[in-house]
Design a protein around this motif. Sequence first.
Motif, short mmCIF file in Angstrom:
data_model
loop_
_atom_site.label_atom_id
_atom_site.label_comp_id
_atom_site.label_asym_id
_atom_site.label_seq_id
_atom_site.Cartn_x
_atom_site.Cartn_y
_atom_site.Cartn_z
N THR A 276 25.26 -17.17 -34.31
CA THR A 276 26.65 -17.30 -34.75
C THR A 276 26.81 -16.59 -36.09
O THR A 276 26.06 -16.86 -37.03
CB THR A 276 27.02 -18.78 -34.92
N LYS B 220 32.44 -18.37 -38.13
CA LYS B 220 33.25 -19.33 -37.39
C LYS B 220 34.42 -19.71 -38.28
O LYS B 220 34.22 -19.96 -39.47
CB LYS B 220 32.39 -20.57 -37.14
N THR C 277 34.95 -17.63 -33.10
CA THR C 277 33.54 -17.54 -33.45
C THR C 277 33.05 -16.17 -33.06
O THR C 277 33.33 -15.71 -31.95
CB THR C 277 32.71 -18.59 -32.68
#
Lengths: 189, 381
Positions: free
Chosen positions: B221, B224, B207
């Motif tokens: 984020t 991922k 990630t």
Amino acid sequence: MDNSIIILIAIISIITIYLIVIYNRLQKIKFEVENAFGGMDVQLKKRYDLIPNLVQTVKNYLKHEKDLLTQITELRTQVTSKDLSDNEKVKLDNKISSTMGNIMVAVENYPNLKANESFEMLQRSLNEVESQISAARRTFNSVITDYNTSIKVFPQNLIANAMKLTLKDVFEIPEEQRKNININNLFKN
Amino acid sequence: MSIKLGQGGSRRRRSSSFSFLFIIWWVISFSFWHFKEIVFRKSAGKIFNSKTTDPKLFKLYNDRLKPKLIEVQKMRRKAQWLIPSFLILIVTSIVYYKPNLIFSHSPFFFLAPYAKIILIFIFITFFFLYCYSVIKYYAFAAKYKEIIVKEIVSFLDPTWKYDHAKRVDEKHIKSSGLIKNNYSWIQGDDLIIGKIDKTEFESSEITTNSSESFFRPMGKTLFKCFFFHADFNKEFNGNTFIRPESDGFIKKIGDFIGGSKKSIIENNTIKVMNLVKLENPEFESFFQVYSTDQIEARYILTPKIMESLVKIKKQFKNDIYFSFSGTRIYMALKSDQNLFEPRFYGSIISFNDIEIMYNLFYLNKLFIKELNLNTRIWTKK
């Protein structure tokens, strides 16, 4: 200045720019075709270089197949010594491919040869070159297809005609080369 | 003089209220981030279109995994305060700014003068309880991986090494060129190192996150994925990338404007890559190929490999990326959540979960098998 003159100049400049863009595009594609053929040539030359090695390695084993070895050596001499046209070159290369194929089939009958380390190395190099040749041919075909389409669509075909660009043939892959390599047979000792 | 003092005092008060607000915001973001990671997770099975099963897996589940799962599940009870304490944190922070909500119209009106102190006390207590639950959940997850996941991995191949806390080294991620370089930190877990016949490989979850800011104290984020890389069976010098064909009108227009060139930066030099048009229409409908060398791209992507990549792609709903660089093949299967974590609610004693995990680890085998990486008939041994 008269409005109509401005419009006229604008139209002429647009057309000129358009023509320049098309001309450059066609030139670029033409160059790509030459480049792709060159790329293929490089790989074919690598194969010619491997032929003497191959003959040297197998000649002590393949006593009954002397003809095949003489044939391939002759073909190599023909293709490397003379200045050939593209079409002649392609024909000879196809012949080389099929003769090489026959040699490899003959090798199947000599387990000692197959176990030989230098032969294994050679076979790896040949496989490598064959894969590279096939990649180069596919590149060539893809570039040719692009080229043929470009010189046939309107209005590019008008400029292409003026530039004397003609349709080119894609590579026909010989029937025996279309067969998948049987991997199990390749390294069966 | 007195005016100046007064201004200073109000500035101090304002800045202290600002830092107080910041602390609250940070605590809520921190809590929410973990809450999202642990509670709001979709099943990893959603990334598959089709799954492989091994009849022996069910036997393994019944004979060996089930009793262990029952044992491990008991550990999860220690994290049971996670959801209630999170909700209390939210409610307390709302009430703190509108104390009248509770304190004016209820039997607790006599506590109104101490409202804020009481709320701060409740907030701190439950924040600690929340942290305790989070820690306990991760301890449970670690145990689950150590006992259950490890067993599944060794069921697939006893020689593979599994480490739930490690990830693929960053140098591989950098040389793959598959993940954008704009991240500020990278995390990952569930590393597998193994060798199948002649091909060594590694895989893990990866990630990447952006840097922290006031509005996102935990960062954002960025990407991922399930990341896989292995030794490739042919030698090459350039870089070749395969990315999913753009879907959607806007992306297609972006591609049209962007043209047939892309660039990558490697060792501080920019390499220009050209679009490679390949002859397999099905492959072309799924992927776009860019390469620094047209012939090399076709040398790697033989008709057989193209078919295999299509076959692999069809097994997943998610986007899949490949790259060929140096001596290796890299692959990133995009995912929206952590893949090997045990569920927070519902029973973990489920064959379905085990099967999904088996399928995820089976990817390592699948890639090597489908791409024929063990076929070493070329100059590279």
